[in-house]
Design an enzyme around this catalytic site. Structure first.
Site, PDB file in Angstrom:
ATOM      1  N   CYS A   1      19.166 -23.350   1.661  1.00 36.93           N
ATOM      2  CA  CYS A   1      20.457 -22.672   1.736  1.00 36.93           C
ATOM      3  C   CYS A   1      21.035 -22.609   0.331  1.00 36.93           C
ATOM      4  CB  CYS A   1      21.385 -23.477   2.657  1.00 36.93           C
ATOM      5  SG  CYS A   1      23.052 -22.816   2.774  1.00 36.93           S
TER       6      CYS A   1
ATOM      7  N   CYS B   1      20.658 -15.339  -0.551  1.00 39.43           N
ATOM      8  CA  CYS B   1      21.050 -16.102   0.628  1.00 39.43           C
ATOM      9  C   CYS B   1      19.830 -16.092   1.542  1.00 39.43           C
ATOM     10  CB  CYS B   1      22.245 -15.432   1.307  1.00 39.43           C
ATOM     11  SG  CYS B   1      22.578 -16.061   2.970  1.00 39.43           S
TER      12      CYS B   1
ATOM     13  N   ASP C   1      19.418 -25.659   6.775  1.00 40.70           N
ATOM     14  CA  ASP C   1      20.237 -24.516   6.346  1.00 40.70           C
ATOM     15  C   ASP C   1      21.511 -24.531   7.189  1.00 40.70           C
ATOM     16  OD1 ASP C   1      20.986 -21.996   5.191  1.00 40.70           O
ATOM     17  OD2 ASP C   1      20.254 -20.982   6.979  1.00 40.70           O
ATOM     18  N   SER C   2      22.491 -23.715   6.801  1.00 39.63           N
ATOM     19  CA  SER C   2      23.693 -23.568   7.623  1.00 39.63           C
ATOM     20  C   SER C   2      23.350 -22.983   8.983  1.00 39.63           C
ATOM     21  CB  SER C   2      24.691 -22.651   6.921  1.00 39.63           C
ATOM     22  OG  SER C   2      24.123 -21.358   6.795  1.00 39.63           O
TER      23      SER C   2
ATOM     24  N   HIS D   1      19.426 -16.182   4.614  1.00 36.67           N
ATOM     25  CA  HIS D   1      19.470 -15.338   5.820  1.00 36.67           C
ATOM     26  C   HIS D   1      18.979 -13.911   5.528  1.00 36.67           C
ATOM     27  CE1 HIS D   1      22.016 -18.506   7.519  1.00 36.67           C
ATOM     28  NE2 HIS D   1      21.970 -17.902   8.690  1.00 36.67           N
TER      29      HIS D   1
ATOM     30  N   GLU E   1      22.657 -14.540  12.493  1.00 39.84           N
ATOM     31  CA  GLU E   1      22.821 -15.631  13.474  1.00 39.84           C
ATOM     32  C   GLU E   1      22.851 -15.105  14.914  1.00 39.84           C
ATOM     33  OE1 GLU E   1      23.063 -19.184  13.184  1.00 39.84           O
ATOM     34  OE2 GLU E   1      22.221 -18.746  11.218  1.00 39.84           O
TER      35      GLU E   1
HETATM   36  N1  DGL Z   1      21.525 -19.282   4.336  1.00 39.41           N
HETATM   37  C1  DGL Z   1      22.731 -19.599   3.640  1.00 39.41           C
HETATM   38  C2  DGL Z   1      22.563 -19.362   2.152  1.00 39.41           C
HETATM   39  O1  DGL Z   1      21.444 -19.271   1.681  1.00 39.41           O
HETATM   40  C3  DGL Z   1      23.858 -18.902   4.305  1.00 39.41           C
HETATM   41  C4  DGL Z   1      25.198 -19.170   3.743  1.00 39.41           C
HETATM   42  C5  DGL Z   1      26.315 -19.361   4.701  1.00 39.41           C
HETATM   43  O2  DGL Z   1      26.124 -20.015   5.745  1.00 39.41           O
HETATM   44  O3  DGL Z   1      27.398 -18.875   4.383  1.00 39.41           O
HETATM   45  O4  DGL Z   1      23.501 -19.301   1.404  1.00 39.41           O
END
Ligand code: DGL
Length: 287
Positions: A74, A184, A11-12, A186, A152
Site C-alpha cells: 500500500c 496506488c 493493504d488498506s 488498487h 473495493e
Molecule cells: N492500495 C492503497 C495504496 O496503494 C490504497 C490507498 C487508500 O486506501 O486510500 O495507496
C-alpha cells in the site's frame, strides 16, 4: 527466523492483491498471508496516526502467524507508517515506491503523470522522488478520490469508474504525459481501462513486479527463501464483511478463494464490539 515461514502482505483493502500476484509469480514456493483492511479503506482520507496504528496492529497479527517478512502493499501506508514499522520490527519490511524512476527513463515527451492518493502525493517519500527526478522530467501528480472505492466494490469497468478515470487521466494527456505511473496498488486492476482511455501510445506502469524482485532479493540475502519443492499456499483475512470479501477476492485473485475474518487481536474494533455484543447476548457475567 525460519525460511519455511510465510510472508505477510497487507493493504488498506484488496489493492495489494496486485502486488501479491507478482510475489506469487516471482516466488512460487512461498506461503503467503494477506490482510485486507477493507473495514478501513480508503486509508487516503485517514490520519497518519490512524494508518500507523492499523499498520502496527496488522503487522503484529502477521507476526503472530509467523511471518518472516512483511510487504506493505500500500503506497499510502508506506508513506504514513514505514518509518515507524521499520523502527519497531526487526524483520525485512518491503515497501511500495511509485515507479517514477522507470517512468522518467521511459518518457519521450518529458512529461509523466502519477495517479495516487492525495496522501501519497503529499508524503515525504514522494516529495523526495519529486526532488530526485523532477529535473529529468515534468512530473504531474494527480490524486484520484473515489477510485479505491470502485475497486473495493469490484467495479473495474463500469460507467462510474470510466467517468472517474477520464476525469483524472485526460488532463494529464492534455498536458503531454506519455507515461502514467499507477502510484496506488488498487489501480493496476484498472490498468486495462486506463490503457483504453489513454490509447496505445501511452505507457501505463506500476511497481508491483519491482517490489516482488526486491522481496526476493531481501529473502535471498537473509537466507530466508523457502526451499521446499512444492507450490506455496495463500491465506486471506479481511477486517471488512467476509461475505463481501469472498466474491471480490475470488474475482481479483482466482475463483473460490476462502477469506477469513481478521480476529479482534489485530486491533480490529468492529470485531471487538461484535464479540462484546455476542458475550452480552449470551448474558455472561462481566458483559
Ligand atoms: N492500495 C492503497 C495504496 O496503494 C490504497 C490507498 C487508500 O486506501 O486510500 O495507496
Amino acid at each position: 527466523m525460519n525460511a519455511a515461514n510465510p510472508i505477510g502482505v497487507f493493504d488498506s483493502g484488496v489493492g495489494g492483491l496486485s502486488v501479491l500476484r507478482e510475489i506469487r509469480s516471482a516466488l512460487p514456493s512461498e506461503d503467503l498471508l494477506y490482510v485486507a483492511d477493507s473495514a478501513h479503506a480508503p486509508y487516503g482520507d485517514k490520519s497518519q496516526q490512524f494508518i500507523e496504528e492499523r499498520s502496527i496492529a496488522i503487522t503484529e497479527f502477521l507476526i503472530s502467524r509467523n511471518a518472516k517478512a512483511i510487504v506493505v502493499a500500500c503506497n499510502t501506508a508506506t508513506g504514513a507508517a514505514i518509518t515507524t514499522l521499520r523502527s519497531r520490527f526487526s524483520m525485512p519490511i518491503i515497501a511500495m515506491e511509485p515507479a517514477v524512476k522507470p517512468a522518467v527513463a521511459n518518457t519521450r515527451s518529458g512529461v509523466i503523470g502519477v495517479l495516487a492518493t492525495s496522501r501519497t502525493l503529499a508524503s515525504d517519500n514522494f516529495v523526495k522522488l519529486f526532488a530526485r527526478y523532477g529535473e529529468d522530467a515534468e512530473i504531474l501528480g494527480q490524486s484520484c478520490p473515489g477510485l479505491v472505492e470502485q475497486v473495493e466494490t469490484g467495479d473495474l469497468s463500469g460507467d462510474k469508474t470510466r467517468l472517474l478515470l477520464e476525469r483524472y487521466v485526460l488532463p494529464l494527456l492534455e498536458r503531454g504525459a506519455d507515461t502514467l505511473v499507477l502510484g496506488c496498488t488498487h489501480y493496476p486492476f484498472l490498468a486495462p481501462l486506463i490503457q483504453q482511455i489513454a490509447g496505445p501510445g501511452v505507457a501505463v506502469i506500476d511497481s508491483a513486479a519491482a517490489v516482488a524482485r526486491q522481496l526476493r532479493h531481501r529473502l535471498e540475502a537473509g537466507h530466508l527463501l523457502a526451499d521446499k519443492g512444492e507450490a506455496g499456499t495463500e491465506c486471506f483475512w479481511t477486517s471488512g464483511a467476509v461475505d463481501k470479501a469472498r466474491p471480490l477476492v475470488s474475482q481479483l485473485w482466482r475463483s473460490e478463494t476462502e477469506v477469513f475474518a481478521l480476529p479482534a487481536s489485530a486491533g480490529h474494533k468492529m470485531e471487538q464490539d461484535c464479540l462484546i455484543r455476542t458475550l452480552r447476548e449470551l448474558d455472561l457475567p462481566g458483559f
